[in-house]
Write a protein that holds these residues in place. Structure first.
Motif, PDB file in Angstrom:
ATOM      1  N   GLU A  61      -1.618   8.359   4.881  1.00 60.75           N
ATOM      2  CA  GLU A  61      -1.249   8.410   3.460  1.00 60.75           C
ATOM      3  C   GLU A  61      -1.199   6.969   2.929  1.00 60.75           C
ATOM      4  O   GLU A  61      -0.131   6.404   2.731  1.00 60.75           O
ATOM      5  CB  GLU A  61       0.095   9.138   3.301  1.00 60.75           C
ATOM      6  N   PHE A  62      -2.384   6.405   2.695  1.00 59.34           N
ATOM      7  CA  PHE A  62      -2.441   4.971   2.433  1.00 59.34           C
ATOM      8  C   PHE A  62      -2.395   4.611   0.953  1.00 59.34           C
ATOM      9  O   PHE A  62      -2.506   3.437   0.593  1.00 59.34           O
ATOM     10  CB  PHE A  62      -3.672   4.340   3.099  1.00 59.34           C
ATOM     11  N   ALA A  63      -2.214   5.588   0.070  1.00 62.49           N
ATOM     12  CA  ALA A  63      -2.076   5.250  -1.351  1.00 62.49           C
ATOM     13  C   ALA A  63      -0.891   4.310  -1.570  1.00 62.49           C
ATOM     14  O   ALA A  63      -0.959   3.363  -2.360  1.00 62.49           O
ATOM     15  CB  ALA A  63      -1.904   6.522  -2.183  1.00 62.49           C
ATOM     16  N   GLY A  64       0.217   4.545  -0.861  1.00 62.30           N
ATOM     17  CA  GLY A  64       1.372   3.665  -0.987  1.00 62.30           C
ATOM     18  C   GLY A  64       1.093   2.267  -0.486  1.00 62.30           C
ATOM     19  O   GLY A  64       1.616   1.285  -1.031  1.00 62.30           O
ATOM     20  N   ALA A  65       0.255   2.147   0.544  1.00 63.02           N
ATOM     21  CA  ALA A  65      -0.109   0.819   1.041  1.00 63.02           C
ATOM     22  C   ALA A  65      -0.950   0.061   0.021  1.00 63.02           C
ATOM     23  O   ALA A  65      -0.843  -1.169  -0.094  1.00 63.02           O
ATOM     24  CB  ALA A  65      -0.861   0.943   2.367  1.00 63.02           C
ATOM     25  N   ILE A  66      -1.793   0.775  -0.723  1.00 63.73           N
ATOM     26  CA  ILE A  66      -2.544   0.127  -1.797  1.00 63.73           C
ATOM     27  C   ILE A  66      -1.587  -0.460  -2.825  1.00 63.73           C
ATOM     28  O   ILE A  66      -1.758  -1.585  -3.302  1.00 63.73           O
ATOM     29  CB  ILE A  66      -3.513   1.138  -2.451  1.00 63.73           C
ATOM     30  N   LEU A  67      -0.541   0.302  -3.172  1.00 67.13           N
ATOM     31  CA  LEU A  67       0.428  -0.201  -4.141  1.00 67.13           C
ATOM     32  C   LEU A  67       1.193  -1.400  -3.597  1.00 67.13           C
ATOM     33  O   LEU A  67       1.344  -2.419  -4.295  1.00 67.13           O
ATOM     34  CB  LEU A  67       1.409   0.908  -4.529  1.00 67.13           C
ATOM     35  N   LEU A  68       1.672  -1.340  -2.353  1.00 62.40           N
ATOM     36  CA  LEU A  68       2.418  -2.475  -1.798  1.00 62.40           C
ATOM     37  C   LEU A  68       1.541  -3.718  -1.713  1.00 62.40           C
ATOM     38  O   LEU A  68       1.995  -4.839  -2.004  1.00 62.40           O
ATOM     39  CB  LEU A  68       2.969  -2.119  -0.416  1.00 62.40           C
ATOM     40  N   ASP A  69       0.275  -3.538  -1.333  1.00 59.24           N
ATOM     41  CA  ASP A  69      -0.672  -4.665  -1.323  1.00 59.24           C
ATOM     42  C   ASP A  69      -0.790  -5.265  -2.722  1.00 59.24           C
ATOM     43  O   ASP A  69      -0.779  -6.491  -2.896  1.00 59.24           O
ATOM     44  CB  ASP A  69      -2.027  -4.169  -0.828  1.00 59.24           C
ATOM     45  N   ARG A  70      -0.842  -4.427  -3.743  1.00 59.74           N
ATOM     46  CA  ARG A  70      -0.942  -4.893  -5.130  1.00 59.74           C
ATOM     47  C   ARG A  70       0.303  -5.690  -5.531  1.00 59.74           C
ATOM     48  O   ARG A  70       0.201  -6.763  -6.143  1.00 59.74           O
ATOM     49  CB  ARG A  70      -1.128  -3.680  -6.041  1.00 59.74           C
ATOM     50  N   LEU A  71       1.477  -5.176  -5.191  1.00 57.39           N
ATOM     51  CA  LEU A  71       2.716  -5.859  -5.559  1.00 57.39           C
ATOM     52  C   LEU A  71       2.856  -7.201  -4.845  1.00 57.39           C
ATOM     53  O   LEU A  71       3.313  -8.189  -5.437  1.00 57.39           O
ATOM     54  CB  LEU A  71       3.916  -4.961  -5.233  1.00 57.39           C
ATOM     55  N   LEU A  72       2.458  -7.244  -3.579  1.00 62.93           N
ATOM     56  CA  LEU A  72       2.539  -8.502  -2.828  1.00 62.93           C
ATOM     57  C   LEU A  72       1.537  -9.521  -3.367  1.00 62.93           C
ATOM     58  O   LEU A  72       1.853 -10.713  -3.482  1.00 62.93           O
ATOM     59  CB  LEU A  72       2.298  -8.229  -1.348  1.00 62.93           C
ATOM     60  N   ARG A  73       0.335  -9.071  -3.710  1.00 60.46           N
ATOM     61  CA  ARG A  73      -0.664  -9.998  -4.226  1.00 60.46           C
ATOM     62  C   ARG A  73      -0.252 -10.591  -5.570  1.00 60.46           C
ATOM     63  O   ARG A  73      -0.580 -11.747  -5.869  1.00 60.46           O
ATOM     64  CB  ARG A  73      -2.018  -9.279  -4.371  1.00 60.46           C
TER      65      ARG A  73
END
Length: 320
Positions: A61-73
């Motif tokens: 369920e990697f949709a949440g990882a896409i969001l966390l990557d976005r917030l960190l970037r």
């Protein structure tokens, strides 16, 4: 195992391979973390809540990882309190295979069924238990948990909360998705949102699980981002407009149906969020046993159209 799936279910299972719009994010730069592997904590130095936003509780369920990557970037930092972003099951995510997209949900056991103290402090060993035990000190210091999930089967997006009313009120205040479901979890083990003091009424701890939509769709990431940024603003950790939203529907789970055998079969491919008007409507069979709705206006919450013995097949809820 069933010899042959009904055509409607086979079609639904095949659909992700044809329609998936998202690719797994490259999170190599975030794997080391700044406090634990896959865990990034930022302390404002000012008083405030500690919010943990958790992605990859299930590795596929990697949709949440896409969001966390976005917030960190983007370099998000809290204005007050503390913000922790957690990539939970890194090892399972590393094994994601688009040709077998559900196989990397976990390595040895479901990370979202391990959060009772007896299990965490007991003698059992697994890859997921090692990870849960490593994450405990971070979660023990949290005031609020937002656990980001997506769904395999078609369903209306929703918030799931446990028993404490503080968590129910938080989900209602977040407002979107417009459905909040209150229940007490699964027979097979405690969820992260039910961990420790988060399950104790009046503890001051609040926890919400967001089921944001179908796996691997861009709309799912967008729902996760909307809810996360609204929560950050609600807690004062980030600026942001807080437009008024319609009050969500609240559904209270009245019965959890757990499959006992491999013979459990739904009468049709029910969509999650369907409300069945009449009490006694047949919805599933397990051998010769009939499973019927226990009351009028019965909502089907996240039916798992193919389920294994001992696992939740569907939750039945009443709108309040």
């Amino acid at each position: 195992m069933r010899a042959q799936l009904p055509p409607a279910l086979a079609e639904l299972l095949e659909a992700p391979r044809r329609t998936a719009r998202l690719q797994p994010p490259d999170i190599a730069r975030w794997r080391a973390g700044n406090s634990l592997p896959g865990v990034w904590t930022f302390d404002s130095g000012a008083p405030g809540a500690h919010l943990c936003v958790v992605a990859l509780t299930h590795g596929n369920e990697f949709a949440g990882a896409i969001l966390l990557d976005r917030l960190l970037r983007e370099g998000l930092r809290p204005l007050c309190g503390r913000l922790t972003l957690i990539f939970a099951n890194l090892d399972a995510f590393s094994r994601f295979d688009p040709d077998d997209p559900t196989a990397s949900r976990f390595l040895e056991e479901d990370l979202n069924r391990l959060w009772d103290i007896a299990t965490l402090e007991g003698p059992r060993r697994s890859a997921e238990l090692r990870r849960a035990r490593a994450l405990r000190p971070v979660l023990d210091s949290a005031d609020v948990i937002l656990d980001l999930h997506s769904m395999l089967w078609p369903s209306d997006p929703l918030f799931l909360v446990g028993g404490p009313q503080d968590s129910v009120r938080l989900a209602m205040e977040l407002g979107e998705p417009a459905l909040v479901v209150a229940d007490h979890g699964h027979q097979t083990g405690r969820r992260l949102i039910d961990y420790g003091r988060f399950a104790v009424p009046g503890s001051g701890r609040r926890s919400v699980l967001l089921e944001a939509g179908w796996h691997w769709e861009a709309e799912t990431v967008q729902r996760m981002e909307t809810a996360t940024r609204r929560l950050l603003a609600l807690l004062g950790l980030a600026p942001g407009p807080m437009p008024a939203l319609p009050c969500p529907r609240l559904a209270q789970v009245t019965q959890t149906i757990t499959a006992r055998t491999a013979e459990f079969t739904f009468t049709q491919p029910w969509r999650g969020g369907t409300v069945i008007p009449a009490r006694g409507t047949l919805i599933a069979l397990e051998g010769d046993e009939e499973i019927r709705t226990p009351h009028d206006d019965c909502m089907l919450v996240m039916p798992s159209l193919i389920t294994s013995p001992g696992h939740t097949a569907v939750r039945l809820a009443r709108l309040e």
